[in-house]
Design an enzyme around this catalytic site. Structure first.
Site, PDB file in Angstrom:
ATOM      1  N   PHE A  12      -9.237 -16.051  98.893  1.00 18.10           N
ATOM      2  CA  PHE A  12      -9.625 -16.538 100.203  1.00 18.10           C
ATOM      3  C   PHE A  12     -11.294 -17.007  99.765  1.00 18.10           C
ATOM      4  CE2 PHE A  12      -6.495 -13.554 101.583  1.00 18.10           C
ATOM      5  CZ  PHE A  12      -5.891 -14.362 102.544  1.00 18.10           C
ATOM      6  N   ASP A  13     -11.567 -18.204 100.178  1.00 11.16           N
ATOM      7  CA  ASP A  13     -13.125 -18.363 100.204  1.00 11.16           C
ATOM      8  C   ASP A  13     -13.741 -17.849 101.318  1.00 11.16           C
ATOM      9  OD1 ASP A  13     -12.623 -19.955 102.389  1.00 11.16           O
ATOM     10  OD2 ASP A  13     -13.238 -21.829 101.314  1.00 11.16           O
ATOM     11  N   LYS A  14     -14.997 -17.949 101.421  1.00 16.87           N
ATOM     12  CA  LYS A  14     -15.550 -17.254 102.381  1.00 16.87           C
ATOM     13  C   LYS A  14     -15.526 -17.639 103.869  1.00 16.87           C
ATOM     14  CE  LYS A  14     -20.156 -19.533 102.380  1.00 16.87           C
ATOM     15  NZ  LYS A  14     -19.913 -20.869 101.973  1.00 16.87           N
ATOM     16  N   THR A  15     -14.860 -18.853 103.942  1.00 17.22           N
ATOM     17  CA  THR A  15     -14.604 -19.163 105.453  1.00 17.22           C
ATOM     18  C   THR A  15     -13.181 -19.096 105.757  1.00 17.22           C
ATOM     19  OG1 THR A  15     -14.134 -21.471 104.470  1.00 17.22           O
ATOM     20  CG2 THR A  15     -16.386 -21.070 105.263  1.00 17.22           C
ATOM     21  N   GLY A  16     -12.219 -18.615 104.671  1.00 17.43           N
ATOM     22  CA  GLY A  16     -10.645 -18.706 104.587  1.00 17.43           C
ATOM     23  C   GLY A  16     -10.397 -17.371 105.681  1.00 17.43           C
TER      24      GLY A  16
END
Length: 303
Positions: free
Chosen positions: A299-303
């Site tokens: 996951f990226d930080k906005t996921g």
């Protein structure tokens, strides 16, 4: 009798009206000396129908309902498939709605005129006021501002933009006014590329469906061969054409893969629908199928 005649008429309507796409596709494949799922469906339904009309006047067993049921089942599968694609199409339409509708084009005199997006050309200068959407992808010529790019990147924090920075169509300009030079036309913009990718993903068949077509390519000639052998064996044993036709027709009709035509679209529809309910957007059948082999998810930080 009359019942058989009514059955025959109704079955013929089903096979040749809603089921016409199978016969057209099968004919196209036949011209190229190929076979796929549609060839099997067309062959199974036509053989059952034509044989039943022939039997009707001989007073023997009829298979009109078989032809109608096969056509109906496969069409139901295709409908479910189209429905799952329709859900994804809604997402595409929502993406397209995100864009600006008009732009303030700056004339040579320095005045501005409001024009629809499709009239903008590469090299045009446009003014984007605070709170407005950037019309198309371009470069900042003048001004500085922060731009909300969350609809493209998922990044919730606004990005500061100054002279020579790239900006993207459909993103939201926040505080300052920006003068932008258009670098890409509507069909080449980042948003249009995303929409194109989603549409292409929808048109792609899941690997399991491609596999079904590959199998059908080998399966069809084999089934026809088995039906022919069955016919010959029965002719040798009984000496009667009518009696020999029945088992040969049974082979062709039973080989028609109803379950395969219905199962894959249903599985994809249920899978993507369940995913959407849980907040997981599944791009296409292939992604869903390959998902069973996932071991690690990042996951990226906005996921």
């Amino acid at each position: 009798g009359l019942t058989g005649l009514v059955e025959g008429v109704l079955a013929s309507i089903v096979v040749f009206w809603p089921g016409m796409e199978f016969h057209v596709n099968a004919y196209k494949q036949l011209k190229r000396f190929r076979a796929n799922m549609d060839t099997l469906i067309s062959m199974g339904t036509l053989v059952a129908l034509i044989f039943s009309w022939w039997q009707l006047f001989g007073g023997r067993g009829l298979y009109f309902e078989t032809a109608a049921i096969i056509t109906t089942f496969i069409l139901l599968g295709r409908y479910l498939e189209a429905k799952s694609k329709g859900k994804a199409s809604e997402a595409v339409m929502k993406l397209l709605e995100l864009g600006a509708k008009t732009a303030h084009r700056i004339l040579e005199s320095g005045e501005t005129e409001d024009v629809p997006l499709d009239q903008l050309k590469v090299g045009d200068r446009v003014l984007v006021k605070p709170g407005e959407k950037i019309p198309l992808d371009g470069i900042v010529l003048q001004g500085s501002s922060s731009v909300d790019e969350s609809m493209l990147t998922g990044e919730s924090l606004p990005i500061s933009k100054k002279t020579d920075d790239l900006v993207y169509g459909a993103t939201l300009n926040q505080q300052g006014s920006l003068t932008i030079q258009i670098e890409k036309q509507m069909e080449d913009s980042v948003l249009s590329q995303i929409v194109r990718l989603v549409k292409e993903a929808q048109q792609n068949k899941a690997p399991i469906q491609k596999l079904a077509d590959k199998i059908a390519g080998v399966f069809v000639p084999v089934v026809i061969g088995i039906a022919a052998v069955t016919f010959v064996v029965w002719i040798v044993l009984t000496g009667e054409i009518a009696l020999s036709l029945l088992p040969a027709v049974a082979v062709l009709v039973i080989a028609c893969p109803c379950a395969l035509g219905l199962a894959t679209p249903t599985a994809i529809l249920v899978g993507t629908g369940r995913g959407a309910k849980e907040g997981v957007l599944i791009k296409n059948g292939e992604a869903l199928e390959r998902g069973r082999n996932l071991d690690v998810i990042m996951f990226d930080k906005t996921g």
